[in-house]
Design a protein around this motif. Structure first.
Motif, PDB file in Angstrom:
ATOM      1  N   SER A 131      21.776 -32.637  38.050  1.00  0.00           N
ATOM      2  CA  SER A 131      22.844 -33.844  37.837  1.00  0.00           C
ATOM      3  C   SER A 131      23.865 -33.421  37.723  1.00  0.00           C
ATOM      4  N   GLY A 132      24.103 -32.007  37.851  1.00  0.00           N
ATOM      5  CA  GLY A 132      25.647 -31.842  38.002  1.00  0.00           C
ATOM      6  C   GLY A 132      25.756 -31.799  36.037  1.00  0.00           C
ATOM      7  N   LYS A 133      25.682 -32.402  35.176  1.00  0.00           N
ATOM      8  CA  LYS A 133      25.722 -32.275  34.014  1.00  0.00           C
ATOM      9  C   LYS A 133      26.245 -30.451  33.361  1.00  0.00           C
ATOM     10  N   PRO A 134      26.370 -30.170  32.187  1.00  0.00           N
ATOM     11  CA  PRO A 134      26.191 -29.126  31.826  1.00  0.00           C
ATOM     12  C   PRO A 134      25.513 -28.818  31.125  1.00  0.00           C
ATOM     13  N   LEU A 135      25.270 -27.125  31.625  1.00  0.00           N
ATOM     14  CA  LEU A 135      24.048 -26.445  31.155  1.00  0.00           C
ATOM     15  C   LEU A 135      23.749 -24.692  31.168  1.00  0.00           C
ATOM     16  N   ALA A 136      24.360 -25.071  29.835  1.00  0.00           N
ATOM     17  CA  ALA A 136      25.153 -23.731  28.851  1.00  0.00           C
ATOM     18  C   ALA A 136      24.006 -22.717  28.504  1.00  0.00           C
ATOM     19  N   ILE A 137      23.568 -21.914  28.473  1.00  0.00           N
ATOM     20  CA  ILE A 137      22.695 -20.931  28.405  1.00  0.00           C
ATOM     21  C   ILE A 137      22.804 -19.405  27.614  1.00  0.00           C
ATOM     22  N   VAL A 138      21.924 -18.685  27.013  1.00  0.00           N
ATOM     23  CA  VAL A 138      22.774 -17.117  26.611  1.00  0.00           C
ATOM     24  C   VAL A 138      21.624 -16.618  26.532  1.00  0.00           C
ATOM     25  N   CYS A 139      21.995 -15.019  26.408  1.00  0.00           N
ATOM     26  CA  CYS A 139      20.945 -14.236  26.193  1.00  0.00           C
ATOM     27  C   CYS A 139      20.013 -13.906  26.392  1.00  0.00           C
ATOM     28  N   HIS A 140      18.652 -14.234  25.768  1.00  0.00           N
ATOM     29  CA  HIS A 140      17.249 -14.510  25.837  1.00  0.00           C
ATOM     30  C   HIS A 140      17.154 -15.180  26.845  1.00  0.00           C
ATOM     31  N   ALA A 141      17.808 -16.775  26.478  1.00  0.00           N
ATOM     32  CA  ALA A 141      16.878 -18.086  26.632  1.00  0.00           C
ATOM     33  C   ALA A 141      17.175 -18.090  28.403  1.00  0.00           C
ATOM     34  N   PRO A 142      18.188 -17.317  29.937  1.00  0.00           N
ATOM     35  CA  PRO A 142      17.477 -17.999  30.896  1.00  0.00           C
ATOM     36  C   PRO A 142      16.294 -17.106  31.705  1.00  0.00           C
ATOM     37  N   ALA A 143      15.472 -16.645  30.426  1.00  0.00           N
ATOM     38  CA  ALA A 143      13.913 -16.680  30.695  1.00  0.00           C
ATOM     39  C   ALA A 143      13.452 -17.602  30.727  1.00  0.00           C
ATOM     40  N   ALA A 144      13.395 -18.418  30.501  1.00  0.00           N
ATOM     41  CA  ALA A 144      13.607 -20.189  30.783  1.00  0.00           C
ATOM     42  C   ALA A 144      13.548 -20.276  32.569  1.00  0.00           C
ATOM     43  N   LEU A 145      14.650 -19.490  32.785  1.00  0.00           N
ATOM     44  CA  LEU A 145      15.074 -19.889  34.603  1.00  0.00           C
ATOM     45  C   LEU A 145      13.562 -19.456  35.447  1.00  0.00           C
ATOM     46  N   LEU A 146      12.597 -19.057  34.577  1.00  0.00           N
ATOM     47  CA  LEU A 146      11.533 -18.128  35.098  1.00  0.00           C
ATOM     48  C   LEU A 146      10.137 -19.482  35.280  1.00  0.00           C
ATOM     49  N   ALA A 147      10.431 -20.384  34.425  1.00  0.00           N
ATOM     50  CA  ALA A 147      10.198 -21.258  34.215  1.00  0.00           C
ATOM     51  C   ALA A 147      10.161 -22.642  35.328  1.00  0.00           C
ATOM     52  N   THR A 148      11.356 -22.469  36.123  1.00  0.00           N
ATOM     53  CA  THR A 148      12.141 -23.229  37.391  1.00  0.00           C
ATOM     54  C   THR A 148      11.269 -23.437  38.266  1.00  0.00           C
ATOM     55  N   ARG A 149      10.494 -22.822  38.928  1.00  0.00           N
ATOM     56  CA  ARG A 149      10.258 -21.914  40.356  1.00  0.00           C
ATOM     57  C   ARG A 149       8.662 -22.610  40.948  1.00  0.00           C
ATOM     58  N   ILE A 150       8.409 -23.635  41.697  1.00  0.00           N
ATOM     59  CA  ILE A 150       7.745 -24.148  42.244  1.00  0.00           C
ATOM     60  C   ILE A 150       6.726 -23.236  43.621  1.00  0.00           C
ATOM     61  N   HIS A 151       5.877 -22.587  44.094  1.00  0.00           N
ATOM     62  CA  HIS A 151       5.421 -21.374  45.183  1.00  0.00           C
ATOM     63  C   HIS A 151       6.523 -20.647  44.506  1.00  0.00           C
ATOM     64  N   GLY A 152       7.036 -19.608  44.075  1.00  0.00           N
ATOM     65  CA  GLY A 152       7.740 -18.690  43.868  1.00  0.00           C
ATOM     66  C   GLY A 152       9.132 -18.839  43.994  1.00  0.00           C
ATOM     67  N   GLU A 153       9.251 -20.429  43.861  1.00  0.00           N
ATOM     68  CA  GLU A 153      10.783 -20.463  44.577  1.00  0.00           C
ATOM     69  C   GLU A 153      11.354 -21.238  43.662  1.00  0.00           C
ATOM     70  N   SER A 154      12.963 -21.140  43.060  1.00  0.00           N
ATOM     71  CA  SER A 154      13.307 -21.584  42.134  1.00  0.00           C
ATOM     72  C   SER A 154      14.933 -22.089  42.537  1.00  0.00           C
ATOM     73  N   PRO A 155      15.181 -23.425  41.843  1.00  0.00           N
ATOM     74  CA  PRO A 155      16.424 -23.686  42.347  1.00  0.00           C
ATOM     75  C   PRO A 155      17.634 -23.194  41.990  1.00  0.00           C
ATOM     76  N   PHE A 156      17.318 -21.851  40.916  1.00  0.00           N
ATOM     77  CA  PHE A 156      18.723 -21.281  40.653  1.00  0.00           C
ATOM     78  C   PHE A 156      19.006 -20.138  41.452  1.00  0.00           C
TER      79      PHE A 156
END
Length: 231
Positions: A131-156
């Protein structure tokens, strides 16, 4: 004024390698400092958790030794006590990105237990990034990026990111006891370009609309940057 969605862990423990449960939740400073900064500036904060569970503060984060002294601990307690939004969170599955101007995730070890494997968190973060909206993530919360994977690939993949480092995990005595280490998983499974500052010092990284902070002391700095972006 802006409306900011706080995606907060609902976990009360982290399962360690040996199967024991380490009491945890969200880290007080990482919720309280951005919450105060945003609300004092007139912005609205809405909290969402997996299943709409009331978030649990990691009691260790309210110890004076962790909160910059007795006064700091009392200040954090007061902010959390006054935050009515923490007592009536939305279900994360009901949160719609289009209702918000920005998204923020505080850490604590809790996100390693729930947000890291939460499909709703993964969908929301993927949508926020696109979306381009600000997305701010701190400390251990980037663990949530693991949940963005589909078939092993993440947009991050390929994004510059910071998070709680292996060295900091070692310093708190959990590196050898955790089932996995956040820095390693972000590099190996998400494919981020991991960046780090000095241990325990405020350090933030900005890559396009993604803002990440390394540790608890980075939360206030991250909030300052978010405020400037929101205007």
């Amino acid at each position: 004024m802006a409306k900011v969605l706080f995606v907060v862990s609902g976990a009360t423990y982290l399962v360690l390698k040996d199967g024991t449960r380490w009491a945890t939740g969200y880290w007080a400073e990482e919720f309280a400092m951005p919450y105060r900064a945003l609300t004092e500036a007139g912005h609205e904060v809405v909290v969402a958790t997996p299943g709409g569970t009331t978030p649990n503060v990691d009691m260790m984060s309210l110890r004076p030794s962790m909160a910059g002294g007795e006064q700091g601990a009392l200040e954090l307690e007061e902010i959390i006590r006054s935050a009515e939004v923490m007592r009536r969170p939305l279900r994360l599955s009901d949160a719609r990105l289009e209702d918000y101007d920005a998204v923020y995730l505080p850490g604590g070890h809790g996100p390693m237990q729930d947000l890291a494997v939460d499909a709703d968190a993964g969908r929301l973060l993927t949508a926020a990034l696109a979306s381009g909206k600000p997305l701010a993530i701190v400390c251990h919360a980037p663990a949530a990026l693991l949940a963005t994977r589909i078939h092993g690939e993440s947009p991050f993949r390929g994004y510059r990111v910071t998070a709680f480092t292996n060295e900091e995990e070692e310093a708190v005595g959990l590196a050898s006891r955790c089932q996995w280490l956040l820095e390693d998983e972000l590099r190996d499974k998400v494919g981020v370009e991991f960046s780090r500052g000095p241990v325990w010092e405020p350090y933030i990284v900005e890559d396009r609309n993604l803002l990440t902070g390394q540790n608890p002391h980075s939360a206030a700095t991250l909030a300052e940057r978010l405020l400037k972006i929101l205007g």
